[in-house]
Design an enzyme around this catalytic site. Sequence first.
Site, PDB file in Angstrom:
ATOM      1  N   SER A 140      25.040 -33.478  60.640  1.00 43.36           N
ATOM      2  CA  SER A 140      25.019 -34.884  60.748  1.00 43.36           C
ATOM      3  C   SER A 140      24.228 -35.455  61.772  1.00 43.36           C
ATOM      4  CB  SER A 140      26.676 -35.167  61.171  1.00 43.36           C
ATOM      5  OG  SER A 140      27.653 -34.456  60.253  1.00 43.36           O
ATOM      6  N   ASP A 149      30.580 -35.479  69.920  1.00 39.77           N
ATOM      7  CA  ASP A 149      30.399 -35.312  68.672  1.00 39.77           C
ATOM      8  C   ASP A 149      31.208 -36.250  67.581  1.00 39.77           C
ATOM      9  OD1 ASP A 149      28.309 -33.648  69.174  1.00 39.77           O
ATOM     10  OD2 ASP A 149      29.552 -32.030  68.970  1.00 39.77           O
TER      11      ASP A 149
HETATM   12  C1  GAR Z   1      20.056 -27.736  66.231  1.00 36.77           C
HETATM   13  O1  GAR Z   1      20.498 -26.884  65.249  1.00 36.77           O
HETATM   14  C2  GAR Z   1      21.065 -28.790  66.641  1.00 36.77           C
HETATM   15  O2  GAR Z   1      21.652 -29.208  65.527  1.00 36.77           O
HETATM   16  C3  GAR Z   1      21.893 -28.170  67.436  1.00 36.77           C
HETATM   17  O3  GAR Z   1      21.096 -27.447  68.449  1.00 36.77           O
HETATM   18  C4  GAR Z   1      20.140 -27.098  67.359  1.00 36.77           C
HETATM   19  C5  GAR Z   1      18.775 -27.193  68.361  1.00 36.77           C
HETATM   20  O4  GAR Z   1      17.749 -26.901  67.747  1.00 36.77           O
HETATM   21  N1  GAR Z   1      22.515 -29.410  68.368  1.00 36.77           N
HETATM   22  C6  GAR Z   1      23.765 -29.053  68.884  1.00 36.77           C
HETATM   23  O5  GAR Z   1      24.603 -27.951  68.729  1.00 36.77           O
HETATM   24  C7  GAR Z   1      24.361 -30.199  69.541  1.00 36.77           C
HETATM   25  N2  GAR Z   1      25.849 -30.400  69.775  1.00 36.77           N
HETATM   26  P1  GAR Z   1      16.311 -27.225  68.381  1.00 36.77           P
HETATM   27  O6  GAR Z   1      16.040 -26.840  69.840  1.00 36.77           O
HETATM   28  O7  GAR Z   1      15.437 -26.138  67.761  1.00 36.77           O
HETATM   29  O8  GAR Z   1      16.190 -28.621  67.750  1.00 36.77           O
END
Ligand code: GAR
Length: 223
Positions: A140, A149
Amino acid sequence: MQQKRLRVVVLASGRGSNFAALLAAQQRGELPIDIRALLSDKATAPALDIARDAGIDAIALRPRDHADRAAFDQALFARVVDFHPDLVVLAGYMRVIDAAVVDAWRGRMINIHPSLLPQYPGLHTHQRALDANDVMHGASVHFVTAELDGGPVIAQAQLPILAGDNADSLAARLLPLEHRLLIVTVKLLAQGKIALQGNRVACDDQILAAPLLLDESGSLKQR
Ligand code: GAR
């Protein structure tokens, strides 16, 4: 007439693949945005290197150098303001942000989260979807409010959970959908099509009854 570019600042705590995807889309000319800076709460975040390699300002601030959460967030967002962003994108930024700071950016700050909100705010979203025997999982993009969130959801991407999936396989299949979701959502914001109206998301001035959905062609549609 050339469209005005949306000035964007990205916050990331780690790997930075969502930031990299956004940057690549800008570089391909797909997005009318100008990513001005990448800020992090982790000095070792690979996202900082991605920014530096692209010639983008990369700034890390250490939470432990500040008295408390509010002081850190005020210092961090004082740096954000230096870049005059129209939009702040939390792309894997893993710290809760002080409510007063969040309120100041209401309607101008979005977050990408790896679940079909309102399901599974917080951490370990893939495992929690598996533990609940969910059929579908997803990601999302939402406006950030003081509730973790919990802000109004703009758009989602869905994917089926397959027999034999574990948290890692699910995360790996979801990640490219996250990248696409973030790009197309930021594009709508840059085009001025999306706005926060009260506690709801409006698209072309119509309140959305449900978040936009990423379809198989990689476009956002109403459902
Ligand atoms: C992603 O999966 C994002 O959706 C999640 O962290 C990861 C970051 O990956 N975010 C959360 O969990 C926030 N609550 P990235 O550093 O490779 O973009």
